[in-house]
Each structure stands twice: as structure tokens, then as C-alpha cells.
Design a protein around this motif. Structure first.
Motif, short mmCIF file in Angstrom:
data_model
loop_
_atom_site.label_atom_id
_atom_site.label_comp_id
_atom_site.label_asym_id
_atom_site.label_seq_id
_atom_site.Cartn_x
_atom_site.Cartn_y
_atom_site.Cartn_z
N THR A 137 20.73 -15.50 132.54
CA THR A 137 20.01 -15.67 131.28
C THR A 137 19.35 -17.04 131.20
O THR A 137 18.17 -17.16 130.83
CB THR A 137 20.97 -15.49 130.09
N THR A 187 25.52 -15.21 132.32
CA THR A 187 24.95 -16.33 131.57
C THR A 187 24.01 -17.15 132.42
O THR A 187 22.96 -17.62 131.95
CB THR A 187 26.08 -17.23 131.03
N ARG A 226 15.29 -5.38 133.24
CA ARG A 226 15.07 -6.38 132.22
C ARG A 226 14.38 -5.79 130.99
O ARG A 226 14.50 -6.31 129.88
CB ARG A 226 14.22 -7.52 132.79
N PRO A 276 19.66 -6.84 128.42
CA PRO A 276 19.68 -8.25 128.78
C PRO A 276 20.55 -8.47 130.01
O PRO A 276 21.42 -7.66 130.31
CB PRO A 276 20.29 -8.91 127.54
N THR A 334 14.92 -11.68 128.24
CA THR A 334 16.39 -11.66 128.15
C THR A 334 16.90 -10.55 127.24
O THR A 334 18.01 -10.62 126.73
CB THR A 334 16.89 -13.02 127.65
#
Length: 434
Positions: A55, A52, A44, A48, A284
Motif C-alpha cells: 500500500t 501494508t 487493484r 486494496p 489502493t
């Protein structure tokens, strides 16, 4: 019914809100702890997440769980300590007054005798908290052999240091110290924050981890982290806040303060989320903003207040007969065995992330969302365990072990000499004054 009453005495009603809050808090603890069991932080720090869902989950966890669950834990710990102290002082005062000569015959104690009895009961309560704290440090050291980020030892250290302040209710001292710690937290983390970047990008050593080195490193990190945690965490301010709440009915009777708790709940979580945005950006794949680290910790304390307010509203006040139903009952089962549930989480995480790969030779490569799913599954297993214990009428094994250790390690102090009552007080009938 016997499990509804508090262990501090049969006269004390067990209010549902703290227990229900502890039960749900342990879900937040599992979600906050599980990244420590998998090597996701290194990835991390540079790139990123590709998924999805990962995230989105990172944003949710950073804004509402990380740096928020442990202050909530500390608040509930402080609430429990103060509740135990209040009940111990009340029962101890009665016992000391009943031991006075002539009281059994109907004589009313003098004001001096009442003050003496309360002082002796306060000393006993302070000794109880310190003895309990020392045993918690020992429990934490044992837990650190498996999980270096153990929090039981730190809470025990806080109890040992501040037992006198809590028992004697030195609220002004507690408020000043809490303010100092918050300011120091901001300043210290801002200063050392500039070193995080270079450290985070250092290459791994690749050294082989053996069981002996794992245990040694875990206990060493835990021991080094405890004194640091007193300063650069929100544990002490959160604990004092929980202690202060125990002398109000905000948590004991949330049904009387619905509007206030709703405002605190929504406002605390909202402000806490705003304070964590910069850290969420970093989590992120964004840049690191140094001041955001300390800001996020302070925001975490606000979020903890929000969580506690909403959970207290959800739990509600005492019910006739003390019975809870549905999810509240399940959460309460866990909350009244919080130490057992907390330690069981570590055992289960170790089985999944340490023992399973070692036995099968299969390395687990999981995304953030899947790891969170494992944390939820682990929490559900603790719910099943605590519900089984509830149905069989048993307390948590680690709670029982702690209480037994605290009780058997008590050292009797010399019996204090009560003040001598005046001759008139002895001669006068109960309730009659000259």
C-alpha cells in the motif's frame, strides 16, 4: 575522453546533467513499466492490497513515478534533439561557408551568403531529425513485439512530425499546440473516463496466448496507441519543453541557477503529488473519480519538471576534464546509452516474467513491493552493463546501430547554388569595406 564529447561533433562539450538525469530516469521507467509485465492491475481495480508495504509503495509510485517518468523521458529526448540540431546547424553553416568561392583566400562572406549557409544547414538538420525519427519508429515496432507499451516509436513519430518546427525554432506554434493538447487531454479523458469502470470489471477471456498471438497483439496495440498517444499524453508538450530548455543554460549549467532549480524541483514534485492523490486512492482500492485521470496527467508534467530540476542540481555543471565520480558516473554511463538500457530492461523483464514461468511451470505471485524490487534489480543490471561498456570504451550497441542506420540511409540532395557575391565583395580584401 573520446566518450565525453558528443557524437554531433568534437567541438561540443558533453554536459553531465542530461546524462545523469537519463540514467536515474531509467530507474523510474523500470519502476513504472514493471506492473505491465505482471497482472496486478486487475486485482487493484477491485480490492486494496493486503500488505501494508504494498500500500505504501503504491502511494509512492502513483504520486512520484506513474505518469511522471515518461514526461521526464520526453523532456530529455527533446533536449537531446535540440542539442543535436544546434550543433549540426553550427557545423553545417561553417562547412557551407567554407565551400564558397574566395573564402579560402580570405574573403569574408556576405550577409546573404551567411543566411544562405545557415538555411542550408537548417534543412540538413531537419532531414537528419526526420530520418532519425523514421528509424526510431522501426526500432519501436521491433520492440513492440516484446513490449506493447514501447515509447521509442512514439518519440520517433513526434520527431518526424515536428522536425521542421524544432529546427526552425517555432516556439509560439509549439506553445499553442502544447496548450491545445493539454486542454484536449483533459476533455477527452474526462469524456472517455466514464467507460473505464465498466471495461475494468469485464471478465478475462481466458484465451490461450501463443508466441504468434503475443507478438501480433503487441504490435497491433502499439500501432493503435501511437496516434492516440500524441493527443492523450504529455509527450508532445514535454518534448517541446525539453527542446526549449536546450536553448538555455538551465540544464547545461545548473550550478548557475541553484535557487530557481531548487524551487522548481520541490514545487514541481509537490504539486505533482497533490495532483495524484485521487489516483493513489483509486490504486489502493478506493473509488474512481473520472476527472482525476486527466488531472493526474497534467500533474505528471509538473512532477517531470521537478525531477529534471533536482537531477540537474545533483549532476552539477561541467567538470574540468569531464570526469564524474561515484553514483553520478554510474548514472551517466547509463544515460549515454539510454536506448540500450531501455531495451535491455524489456529483455530482462521478459526473461523473468515470461520465459522463467514458461520454462519452469511456476507462476509468479508477487506483491507490488517485490515487483518493484525486481525493477530495481533490473536497473542495477543495466548499470553493470553500461559500466562494462564504458570501461571497454564502447558506446551502447543500439545507439551504434541507430546512428549507423541513420548515416547510411542518408540521401544526398542536389548541391544548393549559393548566392552570387557582389563584385566589390570579391575584390575587397578580408575585413576591408569601401
Amino acid at each position: 575522453m573520446r566518450l565525453i564529447t558528443s557524437f554531433t561533433g568534437s567541438r561540443g562539450v558533453r554536459y553531465p546533467a542530461p546524462d545523469v538525469a537519463r540514467g536515474f530516469m531509467l530507474l523510474l521507467i523500470a519502476l513504472a513499466n514493471v506492473p505491465s509485465w505482471v497482472d496486478v492491475d486487475l486485482a487493484r481495480s477491485s480490492t486494496p492490497p493486503a500488505d501494508t508495504i504494498d500500500t505504501v509503495w503504491l502511494w509512492v509510485r502513483t504520486l512520484f513515478i506513474d505518469q511522471r517518468s515518461y514526461p521526464l523521458f520526453a523532456m530529455l529526448f527533446g533536449f537531446g534533439l535540440m542539442t543535436m540540431i544546434n550543433r549540426r546547424i553550427a557545423s553545417g553553416t561553417r562547412a557551407y561557408l567554407q565551400s564558397l568561392p574566395g573564402v579560402e583566400a580570405g574573403r569574408e562572406p556576405t550577409p546573404q551568403e551567411e543566411a544562405w549557409a545557415r538555411e542550408q544547414a537548417t534543412v540538413d538538420a531537419r532531414r537528419l531529425v526526420r530520418r532519425r525519427g523514421l528509424w526510431m519508429i522501426l526500432f519501436g515496432a521491433a520492440h513492440a513485439m516484446l513490449f506493447s507499451q514501447d515509447i521509442i516509436g512514439l518519440y520517433g513519430l513526434v520527431a518526424v512530425i515536428f522536425a521542421g518546427w524544432i529546427a526552425r525554432k517555432h516556439w509560439k506554434r509549439a506553445a499553442v499546440l502544447s496548450a491545445v493538447i493539454i486542454v484536449a487531454n483533459v476533455v477527452i479523458i474526462f469524456i472517455i473516463g466514464s467507460f473505464i469502470g465498466p471495461i475494468a470489471h469485464q471478465d478475462a477471456t481466458g484465451s490461450t496466448v501463443t508466441p504468434v498471438s503475443y507478438v501480433f497483439n503487441g504490435v497491433t496495440q502499439w500501432a493503435q496507441g501511437m496516434p492516440i498517444g500524441l493527443i492523450i499524453s504529455m509527450v508532445v508538450p514535454a518534448m517541446f519543453l525539453g527542446v526549449r530548455l536546450a536553448d538555455t543554460d538551465l540544464i547545461a549549467h545548473p550550478e548557475r541557477h541553484r535557487r530557481l532549480l531548487a524551487v522548481v524541483g520541490v514545487g514541481g514534485l509537490g504539486l505533482g503529488a497533490l495532483g495524484g492523490i485521487a489516483i493513489a486512492v483509486r490504486a489502493t482500492g478506493g473509488p474512481l473519480i473520472i476527472w482525476a485521470i486527466s488531472f493526474d496527467r497534467v500533474a505528471g508534467l509538473l512532477s517531470a519538471c521537478g525531477w529534471l530540476a533536482l537531477l540537474a542540481l545533483y549532476a552539477g555543471g561541467p567538470r574540468e576534464g569531464g570526469d564524474l565520480t561515484g553514483l553520478r558516473r554510474l548514472a551517466s554511463n547509463v544515460g549515454r546509452r539510454s536506448m540500450t538500457a531501455y531495451l535491455t530492461q524489456s529483455f530482462l523483464f521478459a526473461a523473468v516474467f515470461l520465459a522463467l514461468p514458461a520454462l519452469t511451470g511456476i507462476e509468479l505471485h508477487l506483491g507490488e513491493a517485490r515487483v518493484a524490487g525486481i525493477a530495481v534489480a533490473v536497473w542495477l543490471m543495466t548499470v553493470l552493463l553500461c559500466t562494462t561498456l564504458e570501461r571497454s570504451g564502447h558506446a551502447g550497441p543500439f545507439e551504434t546501430l541507430l546512428r549507423t542506420a541513420v548515416a547510411r540511409s542518408e540521401r544526398k540532395r542536389p548541391h544548393p547554388t549559393p548566392p552570387s557575391p557582389t563584385a566589390n565583395a570579391i575584390a575587397a580584401p578580408a575585413g576591408v569595406s569601401e
